[in-house]
Design an enzyme around this catalytic site. Structure first.
Site, PDB file in Angstrom:
ATOM      1  N   LYS A  79     -74.740 -20.886  44.326  1.00  0.00           N
ATOM      2  CA  LYS A  79     -74.495 -21.352  45.694  1.00  0.00           C
ATOM      3  C   LYS A  79     -74.174 -20.149  46.574  1.00  0.00           C
ATOM      4  O   LYS A  79     -73.392 -19.287  46.179  1.00  0.00           O
ATOM      5  CB  LYS A  79     -73.314 -22.322  45.640  1.00  0.00           C
ATOM      6  CG  LYS A  79     -72.992 -23.042  46.879  1.00  0.00           C
ATOM      7  CD  LYS A  79     -71.931 -22.499  47.755  1.00  0.00           C
ATOM      8  CE  LYS A  79     -70.590 -22.150  47.380  1.00  0.00           C
ATOM      9  NZ  LYS A  79     -69.610 -21.833  48.382  1.00  0.00           N
ATOM     10  N   ALA A 108     -90.694 -50.758  69.044  1.00  0.00           N
ATOM     11  CA  ALA A 108     -89.786 -50.473  67.929  1.00  0.00           C
ATOM     12  C   ALA A 108     -88.449 -51.177  68.102  1.00  0.00           C
ATOM     13  O   ALA A 108     -87.427 -50.711  67.612  1.00  0.00           O
ATOM     14  CB  ALA A 108     -89.578 -48.964  67.812  1.00  0.00           C
ATOM     15  N   TYR A 114     -71.718 -20.293  36.571  1.00  0.00           N
ATOM     16  CA  TYR A 114     -71.545 -20.718  37.961  1.00  0.00           C
ATOM     17  C   TYR A 114     -71.411 -19.464  38.815  1.00  0.00           C
ATOM     18  O   TYR A 114     -70.484 -18.665  38.619  1.00  0.00           O
ATOM     19  CB  TYR A 114     -70.314 -21.610  38.147  1.00  0.00           C
ATOM     20  CG  TYR A 114     -70.062 -21.831  39.623  1.00  0.00           C
ATOM     21  CD1 TYR A 114     -71.023 -22.459  40.417  1.00  0.00           C
ATOM     22  CD2 TYR A 114     -68.908 -21.343  40.249  1.00  0.00           C
ATOM     23  CE1 TYR A 114     -70.844 -22.612  41.779  1.00  0.00           C
ATOM     24  CE2 TYR A 114     -68.721 -21.497  41.622  1.00  0.00           C
ATOM     25  CZ  TYR A 114     -69.700 -22.133  42.375  1.00  0.00           C
ATOM     26  OH  TYR A 114     -69.536 -22.269  43.728  1.00  0.00           O
ATOM     27  N   TYR A 138     -62.815 -20.040  44.489  1.00  0.00           N
ATOM     28  CA  TYR A 138     -62.058 -20.965  45.345  1.00  0.00           C
ATOM     29  C   TYR A 138     -60.612 -20.963  44.904  1.00  0.00           C
ATOM     30  O   TYR A 138     -60.311 -21.235  43.734  1.00  0.00           O
ATOM     31  CB  TYR A 138     -62.683 -22.361  45.185  1.00  0.00           C
ATOM     32  CG  TYR A 138     -62.118 -23.419  46.105  1.00  0.00           C
ATOM     33  CD1 TYR A 138     -61.947 -23.171  47.456  1.00  0.00           C
ATOM     34  CD2 TYR A 138     -61.787 -24.674  45.604  1.00  0.00           C
ATOM     35  CE1 TYR A 138     -61.436 -24.146  48.301  1.00  0.00           C
ATOM     36  CE2 TYR A 138     -61.277 -25.658  46.442  1.00  0.00           C
ATOM     37  CZ  TYR A 138     -61.101 -25.387  47.792  1.00  0.00           C
ATOM     38  OH  TYR A 138     -60.603 -26.363  48.618  1.00  0.00           O
ATOM     39  N   ASP A 155     -94.162 -50.232  63.470  1.00  0.00           N
ATOM     40  CA  ASP A 155     -94.064 -50.446  62.021  1.00  0.00           C
ATOM     41  C   ASP A 155     -95.407 -50.231  61.326  1.00  0.00           C
ATOM     42  O   ASP A 155     -95.693 -50.855  60.318  1.00  0.00           O
ATOM     43  CB  ASP A 155     -93.480 -51.833  61.707  1.00  0.00           C
ATOM     44  CG  ASP A 155     -94.389 -52.982  62.139  1.00  0.00           C
ATOM     45  OD1 ASP A 155     -95.412 -52.732  62.802  1.00  0.00           O
ATOM     46  OD2 ASP A 155     -94.063 -54.136  61.789  1.00  0.00           O
ATOM     47  N   ARG A 181     -86.846 -59.095  58.060  1.00  0.00           N
ATOM     48  CA  ARG A 181     -87.402 -59.214  56.710  1.00  0.00           C
ATOM     49  C   ARG A 181     -87.011 -58.034  55.816  1.00  0.00           C
ATOM     50  O   ARG A 181     -87.152 -58.084  54.607  1.00  0.00           O
ATOM     51  CB  ARG A 181     -88.933 -59.355  56.792  1.00  0.00           C
ATOM     52  CG  ARG A 181     -89.377 -60.708  57.325  1.00  0.00           C
ATOM     53  CD  ARG A 181     -90.846 -60.740  57.714  1.00  0.00           C
ATOM     54  NE  ARG A 181     -91.082 -60.208  59.047  1.00  0.00           N
ATOM     55  CZ  ARG A 181     -92.284 -60.150  59.640  1.00  0.00           C
ATOM     56  NH1 ARG A 181     -93.354 -60.569  59.003  1.00  0.00           N
ATOM     57  NH2 ARG A 181     -92.404 -59.652  60.854  1.00  0.00           N
TER      58      ARG A 181
END
Ligand code: UD1
Ligand code: MG
Length: 451
Positions: free
Chosen positions: A351, A9, A366, A387, A107, A15
């Protein structure tokens, strides 16, 4: 019997025309080198030496660990003077043993454990040499035979026009007798078109010495395709992806369009999962039975229950309970726990939040750093203002709460069980259980005035 493997490797991969080393380019979400190391692990070959260049060296341990190897040895080859030189460098680092040594090109990401086992079992004499019949033209090294016997390998760049017509190729996977490899490797020269030390010249050396070279012809040339440029990278990715899709389809997963379904190796899909077109499922995602994912969805590290429907959505690092509905156009960003039967609708971003069973946010919201109790409903346009420019704050919403359309919840804030906010309310202070808050800033209304 001890089997050791050397993975090559260190090549520059010129290329690829890339700042990133070739073997770190990804297919199905994993570096090329990962796929080779995973195939070795699946073939129970654990003693692995990777020949690397300075750019790859620092990544080898992490890639190997991800592929399931406790450890691999990395050996630096600087400068890179060819595949034969790479093997010389590796052998110099390894203690001398008698036994089999596998050598693989780094590869060849489509290689699988079966082919590696065939090479190991097929060695007779000096070497089992894996070959494949392939459509022409090809840049692979050609196998030159005399009668049935392999006599040498000629690299495409060194081949005559007649030799270029040969359609049996060198795969780049070899099972050597270690003692004989050490002898042959020490005699390589670089007298060829690329002025490199070719590992492939060991074959002519064995033939001259009267040693046996056992050809192992791969059943399917696609499993030995090498990746030298980005066209070959895309072709190999498509083949690997197809192989992953087929494995899941055979195990009972419906994939409406394998050509536009992108899977990664370490995912779990239960029987009767349906995947609709243009969908990517990655990292360590797990999807329970009878769930339908897609179209146009992207999941990573998603743990999805049974009978869940997710359409046109992004779900990252999130757990979703049974019978939940998500989308279209929801974005579950990370660290969410979505309860059984919850409903996340159009244009809702969530979130680091927990939604208890039966909670709903059906439109345009949200929800960040929030905990939402059972059966509570978040009206359209609701925002957790989590926030303050410096810190993130939490919003806590109890059970059976109704948050009216366009409510702004300025965190930290807590809304008690059964409470309600009116449309457009801006909540700056906690709302006790059962109370009704309206206006900007919110004030509490006598309960009888509110429906
Ligand atoms: C090589 C073989 C060719 C075979 C083909 C299969 C040789 C001389 N040729 O050609 O017969 O058909 O693979 O894909 O072996 N590498 C090093 N150090 C070096 C040079 C290369 O570690 O100094 C590594 C590369 O990173 C790569 C592998 O060896 O993973 C093969 O090198 P590459 O340059 O791709 O050889 P090919 O031209 O593909
Ligand atoms: Mg190559």
């Amino acid at each position: 019997m001890s089997v050791r493997a050397i993975v090559l490797a260190a090549g520059k991969g010129t290329r690829m025309k890339s700042a990133r080393p070739k073997v770190l380019h990804e297919l199905c979400g994993r570096p090329m080198l990962w796929h080779v190391l995973r195939a070795l692990r699946d073939a129970q070959v654990d003693d692995v030496t990777v020949v690397t260049n300075a750019d790859v060296a620092q990544h080898v341990a992490a890639v190997a660990e991800r592929a399931g190897h406790a450890s691999v040895r990395a050996v630096l080859q600087e400068p890179q003077l060819g595949t034969g030189h790479a093997v010389q460098i590796a052998l110099a680092e390894l203690d001398v043993r008698a036994g089999t040594i596998l050598v693989l090109n780094g590869d060849m990401p489509l290689v699988d454990a079966d082919l590696i086992r065939r090479a190991l079992e097929g060695r007779a004499g000096a070497l089992a040499l894996v070959t494949a019949r392939m459509p022409l033209p090809s840049s692979f090294g050609r196998i030159v035979r005399e009668g049935d016997r392999v006599s040498r390998i000629v690299e495409a760049r060194d081949a005559s026009d007649d030799e270029l017509e040969l359609d049996e190729m060198n795969a780049g996977l070899y099972a050597y007798d270690e003692t004989k490899l050490r002898a042959a490797a020490s005699e390589l020269t670089n007298d060829n078109a690329q002025s490199e030390y070719y590992l492939t010249d060991t074959i002519a050396h064995f033939v001259k010495a009267g040693d046996h070279v056992a050809p192992i012809v791969a059943d399917d040339f696609r499993s030995v395709l090498g990746v030298n440029d980005r066209v070959e990278l895309a072709a190999a990715s498509a083949l690997l992806n197809r192989r992953l899709c087929e494995r899941h389809m055979r195990a009972g997963v419906t994939i409406a369009d394998p050509a536009t379904t992108y899977l990664e190796p370490d995912i779990e899909l239960a029987p009767d999962v349906t995947i609709l077109p243009n969908t990517t499922i990655g990292r360590h995602s797990r999807i329970g039975a009878h769930s339908e994912i897609g179209p146009n969805s992207r999941l990573a590290n998603a743990r999805i229950g049974e009978h869940v429907v997710i359409s046109d959505s992004v779900v990252l690092d999130t757990t979703i309970g049974d019978f939940a509905l998500v989308g279209p156009y929801a974005h579950l960003r990370h660290g969410n726990e979505i309860g059984t039967g919850a409903r996340i609708g159009n244009f809702v971003e969530i979130k680091a939040s927990t939604l208890a069973p039966g909670a709903k946010a059906a439109h345009l919201a949200y929800i960040g750093d929030a905990t939402i109790g059972e059966r509570s409903n978040i009206g359209a346009g609701t925002i957790t203002a989590n926030y303050d420019g410096k810190n993130k704050h939490r919003t806590k919403i109890g059970k059976d709460v109704r948050i009216g359309s366009n409510t702004t919840l300025v965190a930290p804030v807590e809304i008690g069980d059964d409470a309600l906010t009116g449309a457009g309310t801006v909540v700056l202070r906690d709302v006790p259980a059962g109370e009704r808050a309206v206006g900007n800033p919110a004030r509490l209304l006598p309960r009888r005035l509110v429906r």
